[in-house]
Design a protein around this motif. Sequence first.
Motif, PDB file in Angstrom:
ATOM      1  N   VAL A  73      -9.269  -2.442  -9.407  1.00  0.00           N
ATOM      2  CA  VAL A  73      -9.992  -2.715  -8.348  1.00  0.00           C
ATOM      3  C   VAL A  73      -9.167  -2.812  -7.208  1.00  0.00           C
ATOM      4  N   GLY A  74      -9.322  -2.095  -6.031  1.00  0.00           N
ATOM      5  CA  GLY A  74      -8.567  -2.241  -4.828  1.00  0.00           C
ATOM      6  C   GLY A  74      -9.232  -1.654  -3.640  1.00  0.00           C
ATOM      7  N   ALA A  75      -8.693  -1.935  -2.583  1.00  0.00           N
ATOM      8  CA  ALA A  75      -8.919  -1.169  -1.146  1.00  0.00           C
ATOM      9  C   ALA A  75      -7.892  -1.177  -0.353  1.00  0.00           C
ATOM     10  N   GLY A  76      -8.149  -0.296   0.668  1.00  0.00           N
ATOM     11  CA  GLY A  76      -6.739  -0.005   1.710  1.00  0.00           C
ATOM     12  C   GLY A  76      -5.723   0.795   1.464  1.00  0.00           C
ATOM     13  N   ALA A  77      -5.824   1.714   0.329  1.00  0.00           N
ATOM     14  CA  ALA A  77      -4.681   2.340  -0.202  1.00  0.00           C
ATOM     15  C   ALA A  77      -4.485   3.516   0.780  1.00  0.00           C
ATOM     16  N   LEU A  78      -3.062   3.642   1.191  1.00  0.00           N
ATOM     17  CA  LEU A  78      -2.843   4.669   2.154  1.00  0.00           C
ATOM     18  C   LEU A  78      -3.256   6.057   1.510  1.00  0.00           C
ATOM     19  N   GLN A  79      -3.044   7.025   2.660  1.00  0.00           N
ATOM     20  CA  GLN A  79      -3.342   8.559   2.587  1.00  0.00           C
ATOM     21  C   GLN A  79      -2.159   9.242   2.922  1.00  0.00           C
ATOM     22  N   ILE A  80      -1.865  10.231   2.286  1.00  0.00           N
ATOM     23  CA  ILE A  80      -0.614  11.023   2.465  1.00  0.00           C
ATOM     24  C   ILE A  80      -1.034  12.581   3.469  1.00  0.00           C
ATOM     25  N   ASP A  81      -0.127  12.429   4.204  1.00  0.00           N
ATOM     26  CA  ASP A  81      -0.073  13.624   5.297  1.00  0.00           C
ATOM     27  C   ASP A  81       1.090  14.645   4.765  1.00  0.00           C
ATOM     28  N   ASP A  82       0.899  15.766   4.275  1.00  0.00           N
ATOM     29  CA  ASP A  82       1.934  16.433   3.402  1.00  0.00           C
ATOM     30  C   ASP A  82       2.874  16.786   4.498  1.00  0.00           C
ATOM     31  N   SER A  83       2.304  17.106   5.683  1.00  0.00           N
ATOM     32  CA  SER A  83       3.372  17.757   6.809  1.00  0.00           C
ATOM     33  C   SER A  83       4.470  16.513   7.048  1.00  0.00           C
ATOM     34  N   THR A  84       4.256  15.310   6.789  1.00  0.00           N
ATOM     35  CA  THR A  84       5.164  14.559   7.326  1.00  0.00           C
ATOM     36  C   THR A  84       5.693  13.401   6.034  1.00  0.00           C
ATOM     37  N   TRP A  85       4.913  13.418   5.030  1.00  0.00           N
ATOM     38  CA  TRP A  85       5.312  12.591   3.692  1.00  0.00           C
ATOM     39  C   TRP A  85       6.529  12.863   3.276  1.00  0.00           C
ATOM     40  N   VAL A  86       7.501  11.894   2.943  1.00  0.00           N
ATOM     41  CA  VAL A  86       8.685  12.110   2.322  1.00  0.00           C
ATOM     42  C   VAL A  86       8.721  11.068   1.054  1.00  0.00           C
ATOM     43  N   PRO A  87       8.759  11.768  -0.012  1.00  0.00           N
ATOM     44  CA  PRO A  87       8.829  10.677  -1.510  1.00  0.00           C
ATOM     45  C   PRO A  87       9.844   9.703  -1.410  1.00  0.00           C
ATOM     46  N   GLN A  88       9.645   8.596  -1.804  1.00  0.00           N
ATOM     47  CA  GLN A  88      10.480   7.698  -1.953  1.00  0.00           C
ATOM     48  C   GLN A  88      10.532   7.049  -3.531  1.00  0.00           C
ATOM     49  N   LYS A  89      11.644   6.381  -3.596  1.00  0.00           N
ATOM     50  CA  LYS A  89      11.803   5.561  -4.879  1.00  0.00           C
ATOM     51  C   LYS A  89      11.762   4.119  -4.586  1.00  0.00           C
ATOM     52  N   HIS A  90      10.886   3.338  -5.438  1.00  0.00           N
ATOM     53  CA  HIS A  90      10.638   2.035  -5.275  1.00  0.00           C
ATOM     54  C   HIS A  90      11.211   1.517  -6.753  1.00  0.00           C
ATOM     55  N   ASN A  91      11.717   0.213  -6.365  1.00  0.00           N
ATOM     56  CA  ASN A  91      12.215  -0.720  -7.685  1.00  0.00           C
ATOM     57  C   ASN A  91      11.512  -1.550  -8.077  1.00  0.00           C
ATOM     58  N   LEU A 130      -4.511 -10.563  -8.077  1.00  0.00           N
ATOM     59  CA  LEU A 130      -4.485  -9.862  -6.456  1.00  0.00           C
ATOM     60  C   LEU A 130      -3.082  -9.617  -6.193  1.00  0.00           C
ATOM     61  N   GLY A 131      -2.800  -8.522  -5.708  1.00  0.00           N
ATOM     62  CA  GLY A 131      -1.571  -8.132  -5.286  1.00  0.00           C
ATOM     63  C   GLY A 131      -1.611  -6.994  -4.282  1.00  0.00           C
ATOM     64  N   GLU A 132      -0.451  -6.496  -3.767  1.00  0.00           N
ATOM     65  CA  GLU A 132      -0.302  -5.357  -3.109  1.00  0.00           C
ATOM     66  C   GLU A 132       0.886  -4.623  -3.730  1.00  0.00           C
ATOM     67  N   HIS A 133       0.663  -3.191  -3.818  1.00  0.00           N
ATOM     68  CA  HIS A 133       1.581  -2.196  -4.389  1.00  0.00           C
ATOM     69  C   HIS A 133       2.644  -1.933  -3.390  1.00  0.00           C
ATOM     70  N   THR A 134       3.852  -1.607  -3.876  1.00  0.00           N
ATOM     71  CA  THR A 134       5.011  -1.138  -2.862  1.00  0.00           C
ATOM     72  C   THR A 134       4.828   0.218  -2.461  1.00  0.00           C
ATOM     73  N   ASN A 135       3.966   1.048  -3.160  1.00  0.00           N
ATOM     74  CA  ASN A 135       4.000   2.437  -2.674  1.00  0.00           C
ATOM     75  C   ASN A 135       2.635   2.824  -2.087  1.00  0.00           C
ATOM     76  N   ASP A 136       1.575   2.639  -2.541  1.00  0.00           N
ATOM     77  CA  ASP A 136       0.248   3.149  -1.934  1.00  0.00           C
ATOM     78  C   ASP A 136      -0.254   1.755  -0.829  1.00  0.00           C
ATOM     79  N   LYS A 137       0.378   0.744  -1.030  1.00  0.00           N
ATOM     80  CA  LYS A 137      -0.163  -0.569  -0.250  1.00  0.00           C
ATOM     81  C   LYS A 137      -1.483  -0.935  -0.497  1.00  0.00           C
ATOM     82  N   ASP A 138      -1.947  -0.534  -1.608  1.00  0.00           N
ATOM     83  CA  ASP A 138      -3.163  -0.793  -2.127  1.00  0.00           C
ATOM     84  C   ASP A 138      -3.332  -2.389  -2.524  1.00  0.00           C
TER      85      ASP A 138
END
Length: 311
Positions: A267-285, A244-252
């Motif tokens: 198998v997960g829950a709680g993934a965030l959803q994207i609003d294209d009017s405000t979303w800014v792509p990021q780079k995670h390491n 069990l863990g939490e992802h950096t990008n979608d917070k799943d």
Amino acid sequence: MNLKLAYIAIETNKFDEWREFSKVIGYQYESAGDAACLRMDSRARRVILVKGDSEDYAYSGLEMDSKDEFEAVIARLRAAGVIVMDGTPEGTALRAVEQYASFVDPGGLTVEIAYGCQDADTVFSSPVLPEGFVTGELGMGHIAFASPNNRESEAFYIDVLGARLSDHINHKMAGGELEISFLHFNPRHHTYAFASANDINPIVAKKALAKKMIHFMCEYPDIRSVLQAQERIKAAKIPFALTLGEHTNDKDVSFYVVTPSGFHLEVGAGALQIDDSTWVPQKHNAISIWGHEYQLGGGPILGAVQKWLLR
């Protein structure tokens, strides 16, 4: 234009194993002639099992809302020089759609465009997950692929099919880097992800990315359902690939198990959803904020990587 993942087809000869696996996960297993399907909701088809030796991804279908949109996407593909094959009557019946067409993407993956996806004749019924999975306008989940060139795949889906970039993850491992492109077609954080090995030890890279499909993901309605599934999987002695863990990008918040075919199911829950009017792509390491520890013996993908890292 919002496409969504309608179905995934898996080539397998392990139908009995998949039937037992599906009961633990919460799918509703149904035979479909020489094939079988794992239902997730009211739809007749979500995960389709077709006979074959690869124990890997066969194809997936992106759903359009109308015939006009379907024809417009087919026209865009052909205008870009992509060979598009019309679906067959037998294929239409297997997929439970009004119409579909298929093409091969730059990474060699067979992908389909479909519309008129049909509901089943019976109500979805799962004793362990009666409320079903998070699907609807978000599609059935996401797929992570091993890609010869993630940036080429990324450009194709953005330029030709109108996908949007969610973000990148550049994960250091085995002397190099695993770069992953995450793409969305609708508010689900990503529908497709493409992972490429850059300067990673070639033996490790070959083992880590041995199958076309690294994993696919199904979303549960809440974290309680995820934890309950975790206990069922332990009781069934199904091997875990990542804890069990939490992802950096979608917070799943999720864990990964090894499917009967050897690739992984997230198998997960709680993934965030994207609003294209405000979303800014990021780079995670990093792939995860916490958890998601690789399990030795957890299958050919991440188990091989962990063995290399612990040498």
